[in-house]
Structures are given as C-alpha cells and as structure tokens.
Design a protein around this motif. Sequence first.
Motif, PDB file in Angstrom:
ATOM      1  N   UNK A  39      -4.443  -5.338 -14.309  1.00 52.41           N
ATOM      2  CA  UNK A  39      -4.853  -4.550 -13.142  1.00 52.41           C
ATOM      3  C   UNK A  39      -5.282  -5.430 -11.968  1.00 52.41           C
ATOM      4  N   UNK A  40      -5.081  -4.964 -10.734  1.00 48.78           N
ATOM      5  CA  UNK A  40      -5.574  -5.689  -9.555  1.00 48.78           C
ATOM      6  C   UNK A  40      -7.098  -5.716  -9.554  1.00 48.78           C
ATOM      7  N   UNK A  41      -7.660  -6.595  -8.753  1.00 46.81           N
ATOM      8  CA  UNK A  41      -9.116  -6.717  -8.695  1.00 46.81           C
ATOM      9  C   UNK A  41      -9.762  -5.509  -8.019  1.00 46.81           C
ATOM     10  N   UNK A  42      -9.158  -4.990  -6.958  1.00 48.17           N
ATOM     11  CA  UNK A  42      -9.768  -3.911  -6.197  1.00 48.17           C
ATOM     12  C   UNK A  42      -9.340  -2.533  -6.657  1.00 48.17           C
ATOM     13  N   UNK A  43     -10.001  -1.534  -6.091  1.00 47.55           N
ATOM     14  CA  UNK A  43      -9.662  -0.137  -6.389  1.00 47.55           C
ATOM     15  C   UNK A  43      -8.367   0.250  -5.704  1.00 47.55           C
ATOM     16  N   UNK A  44      -8.109  -0.331  -4.519  1.00 42.48           N
ATOM     17  CA  UNK A  44      -6.923   0.000  -3.739  1.00 42.48           C
ATOM     18  C   UNK A  44      -6.238  -1.283  -3.302  1.00 42.48           C
ATOM     19  N   UNK A  45      -4.942  -1.400  -3.605  1.00 39.20           N
ATOM     20  CA  UNK A  45      -4.146  -2.563  -3.232  1.00 39.20           C
ATOM     21  C   UNK A  45      -2.969  -2.093  -2.389  1.00 39.20           C
ATOM     22  N   UNK A  46      -2.841  -2.612  -1.173  1.00 36.43           N
ATOM     23  CA  UNK A  46      -1.801  -2.175  -0.241  1.00 36.43           C
ATOM     24  C   UNK A  46      -1.213  -3.395   0.435  1.00 36.43           C
ATOM     25  N   UNK A  47       0.132  -3.440   0.505  1.00 36.90           N
ATOM     26  CA  UNK A  47       0.769  -4.524   1.248  1.00 36.90           C
ATOM     27  C   UNK A  47       2.262  -4.227   1.369  1.00 36.90           C
ATOM     28  N   UNK A  48       2.912  -5.026   2.189  1.00 40.87           N
ATOM     29  CA  UNK A  48       4.343  -4.887   2.390  1.00 40.87           C
ATOM     30  C   UNK A  48       4.956  -6.227   2.710  1.00 40.87           C
ATOM     31  N   UNK A  49       6.240  -6.330   2.454  1.00 38.39           N
ATOM     32  CA  UNK A  49       6.957  -7.555   2.752  1.00 38.39           C
ATOM     33  C   UNK A  49       8.413  -7.204   3.004  1.00 38.39           C
ATOM     34  N   UNK A  50       8.915  -7.612   4.164  1.00 38.58           N
ATOM     35  CA  UNK A  50      10.300  -7.304   4.478  1.00 38.58           C
ATOM     36  C   UNK A  50      10.544  -5.813   4.544  1.00 38.58           C
ATOM     37  N   UNK A  51      11.451  -5.342   3.709  1.00 40.49           N
ATOM     38  CA  UNK A  51      11.819  -3.923   3.704  1.00 40.49           C
ATOM     39  C   UNK A  51      11.055  -3.123   2.662  1.00 40.49           C
ATOM     40  N   UNK A  52      10.104  -3.733   1.986  1.00 39.76           N
ATOM     41  CA  UNK A  52       9.411  -3.058   0.893  1.00 39.76           C
ATOM     42  C   UNK A  52       7.926  -2.877   1.207  1.00 39.76           C
ATOM     43  N   UNK A  53       7.388  -1.768   0.731  1.00 43.13           N
ATOM     44  CA  UNK A  53       5.971  -1.463   0.872  1.00 43.13           C
ATOM     45  C   UNK A  53       5.496  -0.848  -0.435  1.00 43.13           C
TER      46      UNK A  53
END
Length: 483
Positions: free
Chosen positions: A196-210
Amino acid sequence: MNGTGTTTNRTVIVVGSGPTGLLLAGDLAIAGIPVTLVEKRPHEISNLSRAFGVHARTLEQLDARGLADELLATGDTITGLRLFRRLSLDLGTLQSRFPFLLITPQYEVERLLERRAREAGVEFAHESEVVGLRQDEDGVDLDVRGADGVVVTRRAAYVVGADGHRSAVRRAIGVDFPGVAVIKSLFLADVRLAEPPEGVLTVDGSGDSFAMIASFGDGWYRVMGWNRRHEVPDSAPIDLDEIKEVTRRALGTDYGMHDARWLSRFHSDERQAPRYRVGRVFLAGDAAHVHSPAGGQGMNTGLQDAANLSWKLVAAVEGRAAEGLLDSYQAERHPVGKAVLRSSGGLVRLARAQSPALRAVRGLLTAFVNLARPAQRKALGQISGIGYRYPAPRGTHRLTGTRVPDAALESGRLYEALRGGRFVLITPEAYEGQGARKDRLTVERWASDRRTTVLVRPDGYVAWAADGTDTKGIEEAVARYVG
C-alpha cells in the motif's frame, strides 16, 4: 402554475435512494411529513459506488443531523491536496470543525442516511420505476411500475427527482440536460494492494496516463484513472491488467494490485438542468447536475442540494412558506451547481493539458494560487463547499446568505442546536418571543460577548441578522422566515 397553492395532501415523494434522496427523505420524515422513497433498484446498498470523499461543508450538514462523528469513524482524513504535482491546498486552514477531507466510501454515507430515514418512518418502494407524471395546482400524480409490472398512481403534494443523471423525473417534466463529455473513458476498480502507498490518497499523472488510489481504511482501495490513448466505450471489456499498466505509467508502480472485487468503465459528463423546479416537481443531485470527478464534489453538491430544499418543502407542506421560498431553491443552488461544473471541469482540463500554451497557463495558475492567500482561500472554499454564499436582497445585513460556522453557544454548539430541522435565533440578550414556534425555533445566546443577532436557517445559512438587539426586527424576521 406556480405550485405554491395549499393542498390537503401532505405527502412528498422522493425518487432515488442515493445519498441525496436519503438525506432529503429523512429530513422531511423527521419534520412529520409523510414521505415515500421510490427506487428502481432492489433494496441493497452497493459497495460498488463511485464517490469516496466527504468535504467539510457536507460534514457540517451531517453534524446538524447527528451523523458526522459516526461517519468519521468509517474512514481516514487528509488535510492536504496536491494538484498538478506542484499546487498544494492546505485543508487544515479551513474555518470549520472539519478542516479536512474524509476518505470513506459512498456506501457508508448511504448506510447512515438510510438508517436515519427508516427510523423516521420513510416508506421505501424498491423495484419501482417512474413511468409517468402529471401535475396540477393541488399536487402531482406519479405513475409507478412495480416489480410485478403493475402500474400504480401515487398522489403527492410535491415530488423530488433525485434519481441520477438518467433521471426519469427530469424527462417526465420536459427539462433538458445540456452538456458535453469531459472525459470519454475512465476506469474504476476496488482492489487489494500488496504494498500500500504511504498516504490515504495518492494522485499523479505522466504523459497520457493518470491514476488515483484512495484507501477505504478496511483493506480495500479505490483506483480511478484514464489513458488518453485508449478511449473506448463504457461497454468495452476491462481487466485488472489494463488498470495495473495505466497505474504503473502514472504512479511508477501498481502496488501489487490483486483480487479486484469490481471493475468498471464510465465516461464523465458536464451537464446541468436549466431549471431545478417545474411547478411542484424539483430536481436534486445528479438529476440536476453532473460534473467531472475532479475535486470529489459530486455527492457533496447533491447532499447540499437536499439540505437546502428539505426545510423549504416542510414549510410549504405545512402552509407557512414565505412568498418565493420554493423559488429560492433554484436561485440558490443553480449557481452553485454551475460553479462546481466550472471548477471541476477546469481541473480536469488543466490536468490533461498537452499543448505548451496550456501547460504554461497551468504553471502560472499553480504559482499564483500557491503564493496568493486570497486565491488559496477561494479555491479551498469552492472545493470544500464552505466558501459559497447565497444571494441576499439589497439592503440586508452583510451576513445574510452566508454560511454560519459552528459557533459556541451558552448551551453548546450551533450545529447541535440545528438538529431536528429547526431555525436557531442567536442573540446577545435573552429573547422570550418563541411562543407557539418552539417546535421549529430554538433561541440561544452567544457564549461570548458578541453583540450580533443572527437567525440561522435549518441548513446553516443566515436568514436575517442585525447588529445589536433589535426586538422589532427579530419579531418581523421570525414571523417571516419561521412562520
């Protein structure tokens, strides 16, 4: 037809048992109004719902119904939002008892609201589909087809369509739903994660993907995302491998996703009904407006629609609504819906920016909001819902139409005093003018030496205010607004 005439029928029919319909039906029933809730689906609270974030203003409305603290126990909170990698919004600065975003699945909100509605005596009619509607000066006839195929006509004083973006009620009253698809292909999934990620909410994007991952706090995680180069119809097959691939591109890892209990594709529209009221029929929630998931404002906006409309319908059914009260639902909530469309749509367009010009605009905007406190406060107010105020007539007190934060009173907190759907009159000195209104008006005094007199509506906004104690003004305001 203005739909404000008196009627011997005191029943209200709410169509749609999502969060908006449940809160509205519960409010009406607690006020003693007979309510029938019509729902096309069988009786079940699905754990496969899209919404997962509850903002500060919605938590305040739930606090006024005694539900906020219980809901808080079902999830985790976050005090910071990061957008476009560089824009940081500090929710901890919100002037609210709830300076955070609660991450909890929609089904937990529905569970509490359904329990409340049932305890208040709401009649539930599941597997019942609206197939016709007619209205006159005295009420509304709603044709409802049950699971056995038999069509029954139900009569009500008012009908509220809270039945989603494909609203049968909206179609029946001939209201358009103009708009566009802002994202043509999104995916949703509920999964387990090996790492699992460290935080409650993980958001990011790169290129054509989100991609975005949110923790439900019970071992399940909601994953949402899109691939600009793979926009397909909602009906196209989807599997976990596709979601893992997009997540890896956007976040750098798929966190070992496994055991998906739900996979879905959908598109995100921006649409708003031009009218939220036609005669004795009203629209609320997704039946009135839909927008992108950016900012997590969809469910929250619908719940606030319901909080605005419920006390007005109670006053109308009981024959004590001031002239224009029901029309104020459109005047107050339609601009909010429009603002949410603009803000959530803007976030999506900036997040998907590909051209150098749009990326430059995004960079400038990010820097401005990060550095300018007024801009940050405005952004926080819009996303959390606490920054909206309602139109006030010219010449009224500066506080009229504003949201009232939870205030310390001699007897406790304001949002505790609001429970039961009453108006709250807060005065610097004792006031004995309740009379026969004790069932719908609570009189309180400030715990501080504040000298303002404020009449707070059941939805937590200022109906009337004055500097000092104006006995005549209080009596006129109470007579006008409380009835």
